[in-house]
Each structure stands twice: as structure tokens, then as C-alpha cells.
Design a protein around this motif. Structure first.
Motif, PDB file in Angstrom:
ATOM      1  N   GLU A   1      -9.906   7.871   3.688  1.00 54.99           N
ATOM      2  CA  GLU A   1      -9.602   8.024   2.257  1.00 54.99           C
ATOM      3  C   GLU A   1     -10.781   7.572   1.390  1.00 54.99           C
ATOM      4  O   GLU A   1     -11.111   8.208   0.381  1.00 54.99           O
TER       5      GLU A   1
ATOM      6  N   GLU B   1      -7.719   4.292   6.017  1.00 52.13           N
ATOM      7  CA  GLU B   1      -8.341   3.853   4.753  1.00 52.13           C
ATOM      8  C   GLU B   1      -9.790   4.328   4.658  1.00 52.13           C
ATOM      9  O   GLU B   1     -10.236   4.756   3.603  1.00 52.13           O
TER      10      GLU B   1
ATOM     11  N   HIS C   1       0.811  -1.219   0.000  1.00 52.96           N
ATOM     12  CA  HIS C   1       0.000   0.000   0.000  1.00 52.96           C
ATOM     13  C   HIS C   1       0.848   1.274   0.000  1.00 52.96           C
ATOM     14  O   HIS C   1       0.392   2.321  -0.461  1.00 52.96           O
TER      15      HIS C   1
ATOM     16  N   GLU D   1      -7.877   1.896  -2.292  1.00 49.12           N
ATOM     17  CA  GLU D   1      -8.115   2.144  -0.852  1.00 49.12           C
ATOM     18  C   GLU D   1      -9.029   1.059  -0.282  1.00 49.12           C
ATOM     19  O   GLU D   1      -8.806   0.547   0.812  1.00 49.12           O
TER      20      GLU D   1
ATOM     21  N   THR E   1       0.248   4.198  -2.463  1.00 47.39           N
ATOM     22  CA  THR E   1       0.072   5.557  -1.944  1.00 47.39           C
ATOM     23  C   THR E   1       0.945   6.559  -2.710  1.00 47.39           C
ATOM     24  O   THR E   1       0.516   7.689  -2.979  1.00 47.39           O
TER      25      THR E   1
HETATM   26 FE   LIG Z   1      -4.758   4.296   1.595  1.00 42.62          FE
END
Ligand SMILES: [Fe+2]
Ligand SMILES: [Fe+2]
Length: 187
Positions: free
Chosen positions: A132, A129, A67, A162, A71
Motif C-alpha cells: 500500500e 502495508e 487499522h 499506512e 482501511t
Molecule cells: Fe493498510
């Protein structure tokens, strides 16, 4: 800026909430929210390596590392969205993300290395998360309303990543950490 002119036809015209006005206000809100998430994504590229360093389970480390590279892509994608609206990429400090990152740091400090710290990292990570997901979901809807098709595509890609990251963290929690945490408690 030209002054708002009253309708030439007079008679109780309500220009305040004309479609054009609403869409420029929505455009402004869209841009502000984009600056906010752009700040947040950049902050996460610095926070995630600390979480990786603190994580013990290989599965969690792998999920976070994966991740982190996503990102970094989210930062670039946000810059592309700025391009779609013809603006220079600018950050605006996201108080919510700053708080979530602080919380993650506290959890890591307060819990001993191992399963409990891993569980705390998952908790903090999933809060991030969800923030987001909420932001990208709304930004995508705004972009749709504003007819910004290219932005919709970009925001959708990030939103999916996400959601997958959140799902992955749930799986990590279910597989090892919670079971081990329960064992530790029982001992
Ligand atoms: Fe994220
Ligand atoms: Fe992201």
C-alpha cells in the motif's frame, strides 16, 4: 475521438510524446492504479477481520482493529479521489493484493494459535502495508505531476496511515511476540 493530426508545420514534428499526450497517458495509468488500490482496500476490509479473529495478543488485536477502521476510511477516500478526476469509482482486481491475502490465510492455517500465528500475521500484515505504501506513494507523485492538488491531499492522508500501521506492527513484533517466540524455541 478525433484522429491525431500531424502538426500543420510538418517537418519531423514528434507529436507522439508531446506533453499533452504524456499527461493523458499518465492520467490513464493513475486511474488504473486507483481502481487497483480501490479493489485492494475493499478486499482488506474483509481480510482484516479474519486476521483479528486469529490474533492472540491484545496489542496485535488493537493494532489490527484500529487499522480496520482506517482501511474503511481508505475505501471512502479512494472514492473521493475518483470524484476529483471526475470518474465513477470502479474496481480492478489487484492480483498482488489477492496473493498477499492468500499468503496471510495460509500462514494462519499453518501456524498454531498463539505467538507463532501472531508473528505470521504481523509478517503478512507488513507485506500488505508495504504494498500500500508503494502504491499510495506513487499515486501521490502522479497526482502532483497531474496538478490534482485535492487528490494529493487525500492520498497523503492515507499514505501516512499506512506508514503508521506498518510502524505499529513493527512495535508489536518487537515488544512481545519475538521475545515469546524465542522463549518457546528455547524450551
Ligand atoms: Fe493498510
Ligand atoms: Fe489502506
Amino acid at each position: 475521438m478525433k484522429a491525431t493530426s500531424k502538426s500543420a508545420h510538418g517537418k519531423n514534428s514528434s507529436s507522439e510524446n508531446s506533453g499533452e499526450d504524456l499527461s493523458s497517458k499518465l492520467g490513464k495509468l493513475f486511474e488504473d492504479s486507483l481502481k487497483d488500490i480501490y479493489w485492494a482496500e475493499k478486499a482488506l476490509t474483509k481480510a482484516l477481520p479474519k486476521m483479528i479473529k486469529n490474533a492472540s495478543s491484545q496489542e496485535l488485536v488493537d493494532a489490527l482493529e484500529n487499522h480496520l477502521s482506517e482501511t474503511e476510511e481508505h475505501v471512502r477516500r479512494a472514492e473521493e479521489v475518483f470524484k476529483v478526476i471526475g470518474k465513477e469509482p470502479k474496481t480492478k482486481k489487484c492480483e498482488a493484493m489477492e496473493g498477499l491475502i492468500k499468503e496471510a490465510e495460509e500462514i494462519m492455517k499453518e501456524n498454531d494459535e498463539g505467538v507463532m500465528r501472531d508473528a505470521g500475521i504481523i509478517l503478512a500484515g507488513q507485506k500488505v502495508e508495504h504494498y500500500e505504501i508503494a502504491t499510495y506513494g506513487t499515486l501521490r507523485t502522479f497526482a502532483q505531476t497531474l496538478g490534482l492538488d485535492d487528490a494529493v491531499t487525500l492520498l497523503d492522508q492515507t499514505l501516512e496511515e499506512e506508514k503508521n500501521a506498518d510502524q505499529k506492527l513493527t512495535e508489536v513484533a518487537e515488544s512481545a511476540i519475538n521475545i515469546e517466540a524465542a522463549h518457546e524455541q528455547a524450551e
